[in-house]
Structures are given as C-alpha cells and as structure tokens.
Scaffold this active site. Structure first.
Site, mmCIF file in Angstrom:
data_model
loop_
_atom_site.group_PDB
_atom_site.id
_atom_site.type_symbol
_atom_site.label_atom_id
_atom_site.label_comp_id
_atom_site.label_asym_id
_atom_site.label_seq_id
_atom_site.Cartn_x
_atom_site.Cartn_y
_atom_site.Cartn_z
ATOM 1 N N TYR A 1 0.828 -1.210 0.000
ATOM 2 C CA TYR A 1 0.000 0.000 0.000
ATOM 3 C C TYR A 1 0.867 1.266 0.000
ATOM 4 O O TYR A 1 0.508 2.265 0.633
ATOM 5 C CB TYR A 1 -0.952 -0.016 1.200
ATOM 6 C CG TYR A 1 -2.118 -0.989 1.017
ATOM 7 C CD1 TYR A 1 -2.837 -1.048 -0.170
ATOM 8 C CD2 TYR A 1 -2.508 -1.836 2.051
ATOM 9 C CE1 TYR A 1 -3.896 -1.935 -0.347
ATOM 10 C CE2 TYR A 1 -3.576 -2.728 1.900
ATOM 11 C CZ TYR A 1 -4.259 -2.757 0.695
ATOM 12 O OH TYR A 1 -5.324 -3.636 0.530
ATOM 13 N N HIS B 1 -8.511 -7.825 -1.853
ATOM 14 C CA HIS B 1 -7.687 -6.981 -2.714
ATOM 15 C C HIS B 1 -7.599 -7.666 -4.066
ATOM 16 O O HIS B 1 -7.497 -8.888 -4.127
ATOM 17 C CB HIS B 1 -6.274 -6.831 -2.136
ATOM 18 C CG HIS B 1 -5.297 -6.291 -3.145
ATOM 19 N ND1 HIS B 1 -5.193 -4.952 -3.431
ATOM 20 C CD2 HIS B 1 -4.438 -6.921 -3.983
ATOM 21 C CE1 HIS B 1 -4.299 -4.781 -4.390
ATOM 22 N NE2 HIS B 1 -3.822 -5.964 -4.741
ATOM 23 N N GLU C 1 2.912 -7.348 -7.924
ATOM 24 C CA GLU C 1 2.301 -7.948 -6.726
ATOM 25 C C GLU C 1 2.465 -9.465 -6.698
ATOM 26 O O GLU C 1 2.682 -10.047 -5.638
ATOM 27 C CB GLU C 1 0.822 -7.561 -6.654
ATOM 28 C CG GLU C 1 0.654 -6.072 -6.363
ATOM 29 C CD GLU C 1 -0.790 -5.641 -6.207
ATOM 30 O OE1 GLU C 1 -1.005 -4.503 -5.771
ATOM 31 O OE2 GLU C 1 -1.702 -6.427 -6.517
HETATM 32 P P1 DAT Z 1 -8.513 -0.948 -4.078
HETATM 33 O O1 DAT Z 1 -8.396 -1.881 -2.903
HETATM 34 O O2 DAT Z 1 -9.918 -0.960 -4.654
HETATM 35 O O3 DAT Z 1 -7.464 -1.157 -5.117
HETATM 36 P P2 DAT Z 1 -7.017 1.387 -3.158
HETATM 37 O O4 DAT Z 1 -5.802 0.783 -3.765
HETATM 38 O O5 DAT Z 1 -7.336 2.816 -3.473
HETATM 39 O O6 DAT Z 1 -8.341 0.542 -3.523
HETATM 40 O O7 DAT Z 1 -6.937 1.280 -1.576
HETATM 41 C C1 DAT Z 1 -6.413 0.131 -0.983
HETATM 42 C C2 DAT Z 1 -7.139 -0.163 0.297
HETATM 43 O O8 DAT Z 1 -6.937 0.879 1.260
HETATM 44 C C3 DAT Z 1 -8.657 -0.260 0.149
HETATM 45 O O9 DAT Z 1 -9.077 -1.498 -0.348
HETATM 46 C C4 DAT Z 1 -9.105 0.008 1.542
HETATM 47 C C5 DAT Z 1 -8.102 1.032 2.061
HETATM 48 N N1 DAT Z 1 -8.629 2.387 1.888
HETATM 49 C C6 DAT Z 1 -8.670 3.111 0.748
HETATM 50 N N2 DAT Z 1 -9.234 4.306 0.943
HETATM 51 C C7 DAT Z 1 -9.580 4.343 2.266
HETATM 52 C C8 DAT Z 1 -10.226 5.296 3.120
HETATM 53 N N3 DAT Z 1 -10.621 6.486 2.652
HETATM 54 N N4 DAT Z 1 -10.408 4.974 4.426
HETATM 55 C C9 DAT Z 1 -10.004 3.771 4.899
HETATM 56 N N5 DAT Z 1 -9.398 2.829 4.168
HETATM 57 C C10 DAT Z 1 -9.193 3.112 2.865
HETATM 58 MG MG MG Z 2 -5.446 -0.793 -5.117
#
Ligand code: DAT
Ligand code: MG
Length: 151
Positions: free
Chosen positions: A50, A116, A127
């Site tokens: 992340y 994920h 990944e």
């Molecule tokens: P995805 O999992 O759809 O690829 P991402 O990469 O933007 O989405 O974010 C990774 C993870 O981080 C997501 O599954 C949950 C957490 N996350 C993202 N935005 C968040 C928020 N605003 N508050 C809490 N957790 C969040």
């Molecule tokens: Mg993502």
C-alpha cells in the site's frame, strides 16, 4: 507468459469465514487458480503493498488491520484476467460496489472491503512477485473444462 493477477482475501473476510465463499466465486466462473496460500503480512509487506497510501491518515489503521489475521493469497490466470477479476471484485467503496460483485455482496466498509485485487497489468506483475515465489505458481491443464477459448 500467460496473464496472471493477485487476489488477497483480507483479514475481515477471514474473520467472517468467507474464504470458501470468495474462492467459489472465482471457481464457479471458470477462472483458473494457479497459486494459493495463507500467510501473515509483515509491516514491511503492507508498506510495499500500500505504498500509494502511506501518507494517508488511515494508513496506520489499514496496516494493523492487514496484520490482524493471516490473509489468503490467490494467483489467478487467463486471458484478460486482471480486468475480469477486478470487475468481479467491484469498486473500493462498498456503497458503490454493484450487487453481484464480491465487494457489492460482502463488503461492510471501505477498509473492511473483503478482498484486494490487482488494479492493472503492471500492478499484477509486481504484486505476484511480491507474494509468490516462482515455485509457488503452478502450470497445469484442467482436463474437465471443455472451453479453453479464453485461456
Ligand atoms: P482498491 O483496494 O480498490 O485497489 P485502493 O488501492 O485505493 O483501492 O486502496 C487500498 C485499500 O486501502 C482499500 O481497499 C481500503 C483502504 N482504503 C482506501 N481508501 C480508504 C479510506 N478512505 N479509508 C479507509 N481505508 C481506505
Ligand atoms: Mg489498489
């Protein structure tokens, strides 16, 4: 090399005993599983995974959440598999995830959004290498699947 993608069944789904339910979604759709393991994410691994969120105010909570139980890592293979799996997964926010998608049906909050899935080809390649060693990814034929046209 055939297109592959990574799915993680996250701690919230492990807690809620959804491992089988989620695996079934992929199997029933005829998607080929080529790697599978339960593992604990380290703080370092969460930071790599992340990295794009490391400066977000919720990062520490996200990190401890991802380390709260083991996760299940799944490698899936097939033509156009990255997008297909992402479509089956549904969007990040559970309020917007469509019914019929994994998140649409099971996700209860943004953080606890069940799975994920790699977002694009580049992310999938990185990944998969991060979560699986070469000898943990398998090459085999599915004898009872008649239509191989999309593999
Ligand atoms: P995805 O999992 O759809 O690829 P991402 O990469 O933007 O989405 O974010 C990774 C993870 O981080 C997501 O599954 C949950 C957490 N996350 C993202 N935005 C968040 C928020 N605003 N508050 C809490 N957790 C969040
Ligand atoms: Mg993502």
């Amino acid at each position: 090399m055939k297109e592959k993608t990574l799915v993680l069944i996250k701690p919230g789904a492990v807690q809620r005993e959804l491992i089988g339910e989620i695996m079934t979604r992929f199997e029933r759709k005829g998607i080929k599983i080529v790697g599978l393991k339960m593992m604990e994410m380290t703080a370092h691994l969460v930071k790599l995974h992340y990295a794009h969120l490391i400066n977000e105010p919720f990062f520490n909570d996200l990190q401890s959440f991802m380390m709260s139980t083991p996760v299940v890592a799944i490698a899936l293979e097939g033509a156009g598999i990255v997008k297909r799996v992402r479509d089956l997964t549904g969007v990040t926010n559970p309020r917007e995830a469509r019914p019929g998608t994994i998140r649409g049906d099971f996700s209860i909050s943004v953080r606890n959004n069940v799975v994920h899935a790699s977002a694009n080809l580049e992310e999938a390649l990185i990944e998969l290498q991060r979560f699986f060693s070469e000898d943990e990814l398998f090459n085999y034929n599915r004898m009872n699947v008649i239509d191989y046209s999309d593999e």
